[in-house]
Design a protein around this motif. Structure first.
Motif, PDB file in Angstrom:
ATOM      1  N   ALA A 168       0.832  -1.208   0.000  1.00 58.13           N
ATOM      2  CA  ALA A 168       0.000   0.000   0.000  1.00 58.13           C
ATOM      3  C   ALA A 168       0.867   1.258   0.000  1.00 58.13           C
ATOM      4  CB  ALA A 168      -0.919  -0.005   1.216  1.00 58.13           C
ATOM      5  N   LEU A 169       1.940   1.233   0.771  1.00 57.01           N
ATOM      6  CA  LEU A 169       2.820   2.404   0.850  1.00 57.01           C
ATOM      7  C   LEU A 169       3.545   2.655  -0.468  1.00 57.01           C
ATOM      8  CD1 LEU A 169       4.339   1.954   4.431  1.00 57.01           C
ATOM      9  CD2 LEU A 169       2.794   3.770   3.672  1.00 57.01           C
ATOM     10  N   ILE A 170       4.043   1.598  -1.074  1.00 58.13           N
ATOM     11  CA  ILE A 170       4.767   1.786  -2.338  1.00 58.13           C
ATOM     12  C   ILE A 170       3.807   2.193  -3.443  1.00 58.13           C
ATOM     13  CG2 ILE A 170       4.653  -0.533  -3.342  1.00 58.13           C
ATOM     14  CD1 ILE A 170       7.781   1.694  -3.040  1.00 58.13           C
ATOM     15  N   ARG A 171       2.567   1.717  -3.355  1.00 56.57           N
ATOM     16  CA  ARG A 171       1.533   2.111  -4.316  1.00 56.57           C
ATOM     17  C   ARG A 171       1.216   3.595  -4.176  1.00 56.57           C
ATOM     18  NH1 ARG A 171      -0.777   1.053  -9.174  1.00 56.57           N
ATOM     19  NH2 ARG A 171      -2.981   1.616  -9.195  1.00 56.57           N
ATOM     20  N   LEU A 172       1.086   4.042  -2.943  1.00 57.39           N
ATOM     21  CA  LEU A 172       0.819   5.458  -2.687  1.00 57.39           C
ATOM     22  C   LEU A 172       1.988   6.329  -3.142  1.00 57.39           C
ATOM     23  CD1 LEU A 172      -0.831   5.214   0.857  1.00 57.39           C
ATOM     24  CD2 LEU A 172      -1.966   5.892  -1.277  1.00 57.39           C
ATOM     25  N   ALA A 173       3.196   5.824  -2.948  1.00 57.15           N
ATOM     26  CA  ALA A 173       4.380   6.571  -3.384  1.00 57.15           C
ATOM     27  C   ALA A 173       4.383   6.738  -4.905  1.00 57.15           C
ATOM     28  CB  ALA A 173       5.647   5.847  -2.924  1.00 57.15           C
ATOM     29  N   LYS A 174       4.017   5.691  -5.626  1.00 58.97           N
ATOM     30  CA  LYS A 174       3.975   5.757  -7.096  1.00 58.97           C
ATOM     31  C   LYS A 174       2.898   6.728  -7.570  1.00 58.97           C
ATOM     32  CE  LYS A 174       5.752   1.111  -8.057  1.00 58.97           C
ATOM     33  NZ  LYS A 174       5.443  -0.227  -8.624  1.00 58.97           N
ATOM     34  N   LEU A 175       1.745   6.667  -6.907  1.00 60.63           N
ATOM     35  CA  LEU A 175       0.662   7.569  -7.284  1.00 60.63           C
ATOM     36  C   LEU A 175       1.034   9.021  -7.005  1.00 60.63           C
ATOM     37  CD1 LEU A 175      -2.434   5.556  -5.981  1.00 60.63           C
ATOM     38  CD2 LEU A 175      -1.741   5.908  -8.362  1.00 60.63           C
ATOM     39  N   SER A 176       1.675   9.255  -5.879  1.00 61.88           N
ATOM     40  CA  SER A 176       2.101  10.616  -5.535  1.00 61.88           C
ATOM     41  C   SER A 176       3.141  11.131  -6.519  1.00 61.88           C
ATOM     42  CB  SER A 176       2.671  10.649  -4.107  1.00 61.88           C
ATOM     43  OG  SER A 176       1.689  10.283  -3.158  1.00 61.88           O
ATOM     44  N   TYR A 177       4.045  10.251  -6.910  1.00 62.27           N
ATOM     45  CA  TYR A 177       5.072  10.638  -7.882  1.00 62.27           C
ATOM     46  C   TYR A 177       4.444  10.948  -9.234  1.00 62.27           C
ATOM     47  CZ  TYR A 177       9.295  10.428 -10.725  1.00 62.27           C
ATOM     48  OH  TYR A 177      10.313  10.731 -11.596  1.00 62.27           O
ATOM     49  N   ILE A 183       6.862  15.643  -2.161  1.00 58.68           N
ATOM     50  CA  ILE A 183       6.897  15.609  -0.694  1.00 58.68           C
ATOM     51  C   ILE A 183       6.205  14.352  -0.178  1.00 58.68           C
ATOM     52  CG2 ILE A 183       6.123  16.729   1.433  1.00 58.68           C
ATOM     53  CD1 ILE A 183       6.459  19.400   0.054  1.00 58.68           C
ATOM     54  N   PHE A 184       4.998  14.084  -0.681  1.00 56.98           N
ATOM     55  CA  PHE A 184       4.274  12.886  -0.267  1.00 56.98           C
ATOM     56  C   PHE A 184       4.999  11.620  -0.726  1.00 56.98           C
ATOM     57  CE2 PHE A 184       0.656  15.724   0.437  1.00 56.98           C
ATOM     58  CZ  PHE A 184       0.115  15.169   1.592  1.00 56.98           C
ATOM     59  N   THR A 185       5.616  11.696  -1.900  1.00 55.91           N
ATOM     60  CA  THR A 185       6.364  10.543  -2.411  1.00 55.91           C
ATOM     61  C   THR A 185       7.485  10.167  -1.457  1.00 55.91           C
ATOM     62  OG1 THR A 185       5.902  11.186  -4.704  1.00 55.91           O
ATOM     63  CG2 THR A 185       7.733   9.649  -4.327  1.00 55.91           C
ATOM     64  N   VAL A 186       8.252  11.164  -1.043  1.00 53.51           N
ATOM     65  CA  VAL A 186       9.363  10.935  -0.115  1.00 53.51           C
ATOM     66  C   VAL A 186       8.844  10.403   1.216  1.00 53.51           C
ATOM     67  CG1 VAL A 186      11.195  12.047   1.213  1.00 53.51           C
ATOM     68  CG2 VAL A 186      10.856  12.652  -1.186  1.00 53.51           C
ATOM     69  N   CYS A 187       7.744  10.960   1.702  1.00 51.37           N
ATOM     70  CA  CYS A 187       7.168  10.524   2.980  1.00 51.37           C
ATOM     71  C   CYS A 187       6.754   9.062   2.923  1.00 51.37           C
ATOM     72  CB  CYS A 187       5.967  11.392   3.345  1.00 51.37           C
ATOM     73  SG  CYS A 187       6.386  13.072   3.834  1.00 51.37           S
ATOM     74  N   PHE A 188       6.114   8.676   1.830  1.00 40.97           N
ATOM     75  CA  PHE A 188       5.674   7.279   1.699  1.00 40.97           C
ATOM     76  C   PHE A 188       6.859   6.331   1.566  1.00 40.97           C
ATOM     77  CE2 PHE A 188       1.521   9.080   0.001  1.00 40.97           C
ATOM     78  CZ  PHE A 188       0.813   8.752   1.149  1.00 40.97           C
ATOM     79  N   VAL A 189       7.907   6.767   0.865  1.00 40.23           N
ATOM     80  CA  VAL A 189       9.109   5.936   0.726  1.00 40.23           C
ATOM     81  C   VAL A 189       9.776   5.745   2.078  1.00 40.23           C
ATOM     82  CG1 VAL A 189      11.451   5.838  -0.223  1.00 40.23           C
ATOM     83  CG2 VAL A 189       9.542   6.509  -1.684  1.00 40.23           C
ATOM     84  N   ILE A 190       9.858   6.813   2.858  1.00 43.72           N
ATOM     85  CA  ILE A 190      10.457   6.725   4.197  1.00 43.72           C
ATOM     86  C   ILE A 190       9.642   5.774   5.084  1.00 43.72           C
ATOM     87  CG2 ILE A 190      10.924   8.000   6.332  1.00 43.72           C
ATOM     88  CD1 ILE A 190      11.644  10.405   4.587  1.00 43.72           C
ATOM     89  N   LEU A 191       8.320   5.897   5.012  1.00 38.60           N
ATOM     90  CA  LEU A 191       7.454   5.002   5.788  1.00 38.60           C
ATOM     91  C   LEU A 191       7.635   3.548   5.347  1.00 38.60           C
ATOM     92  CD1 LEU A 191       4.123   7.058   5.988  1.00 38.60           C
ATOM     93  CD2 LEU A 191       5.700   6.536   7.867  1.00 38.60           C
ATOM     94  N   PHE A 192       7.812   3.353   4.044  1.00 31.73           N
ATOM     95  CA  PHE A 192       8.051   2.010   3.514  1.00 31.73           C
ATOM     96  C   PHE A 192       9.330   1.425   4.110  1.00 31.73           C
ATOM     97  CE2 PHE A 192      10.139  -0.830   0.539  1.00 31.73           C
ATOM     98  CZ  PHE A 192       9.116  -1.706   0.178  1.00 31.73           C
TER      99      PHE A 192
END
Length: 232
Positions: A103-112, A118-127
């Motif tokens: 879910a996190l990597i999916r959200l990161a891709k969508l944000s990118y 900013i959201f992309t980096v946040c989701f990657v860090i959470l991942f």
């Protein structure tokens, strides 16, 4: 670095000292690969089959014994139910974590894709943080007699992560990557062709992948055991 190399040698010697174990694990992996190639069922059921659960359970006990400072090998004889149960519990734990990781990597891709860096980096860090929790959670569980819930005990997981310095972190990650490369080789079925490359791949899947799997499980636990010993 010298200690890490010694751990690698010890892990290799440990694995080679149980040739029967390697053959059994290799055979179970071969059966699992055959099922994955020929099964028309749900993908999850293709991966989580009883033969693979035995292998996963075996690997768990390899790490478990090493964390207890023991050099014994897991037994197959009269121990299949325990191996299957242990493999099942670990598979469920990994499956739960993987759902959130996906879910996190999916959200990161969508944000990118939306241009929101900013959201992309946040989701990657959470991942990354959650992935570390997965590794530490499995180790924490071994340190608590294999209790399922200990894989999700956040406070203890964080405390375990805190004791890792950069060197030990890199060592453990290297061993984890090797171990997960084995998992990928099981999911990927044997080659269908009969070219030289196909034959070499099949032989490597039969012998090399299980060898790396057992050795890396031992290597992970030895490094953690050594680190925990320094904390006492």
């Amino acid at each position: 670095m010298r200690l890490f190399i010694d751990h690698i040698k010890e892990s290799i010697d440990y694995t080679l000292s149980d040739k029967t174990g390697i053959i059994i694990v290799s055979s179970l992996v071969s059966i699992a690969c055959f099922i994955n190639k020929n099964s028309l069922s749900d993908p999850i059921l293709k991966v989580i089959n009883v033969f693979l659960l035995i292998v996963v359970g075996y690997g768990s006990y390899v790490s478990w014994y090493a964390l207890k400072g023991r050099d014994e090998h897991p037994r197959f004889k009269n121990n299949m139910k325990r191996l299957v149960w242990e493999g099942f519990k670990k598979s469920v734990i990994v499956f739960i974590y993987s759902g959130f990781l996906y879910a996190l990597i999916r959200l990161a891709k969508l944000s990118y894709a939306d241009g929101n860096l900013i959201f992309t980096v946040c989701f990657v860090i959470l991942f990354i943080l959650l992935y570390l929790c997965l590794i530490a959670g499995l180790l924490n569980r071994y340190l608590h007699n294999g209790k399922f819930i200990e894989a999700f005990h956040l406070r203890e997981i964080i405390n375990l992560i805190k004791i890792f310095d950069t060197r030990y972190f890199i060592k453990v990650i290297i061993a984890v990557i090797i171990s997960q490369a084995f998992a990928a080789s099981v999911v990927i079925p044997f080659s269908k062709g009969l070219t030289l490359l196909d034959i070499i791949y099949s032989i490597a899947t039969f012998f090399l992948a299980p060898f790396l799997y057992i050795s890396s499980k031992r290597l992970i636990a030895l490094n953690v055991y050594d680190l925990l010993e320094k904390q006492d």
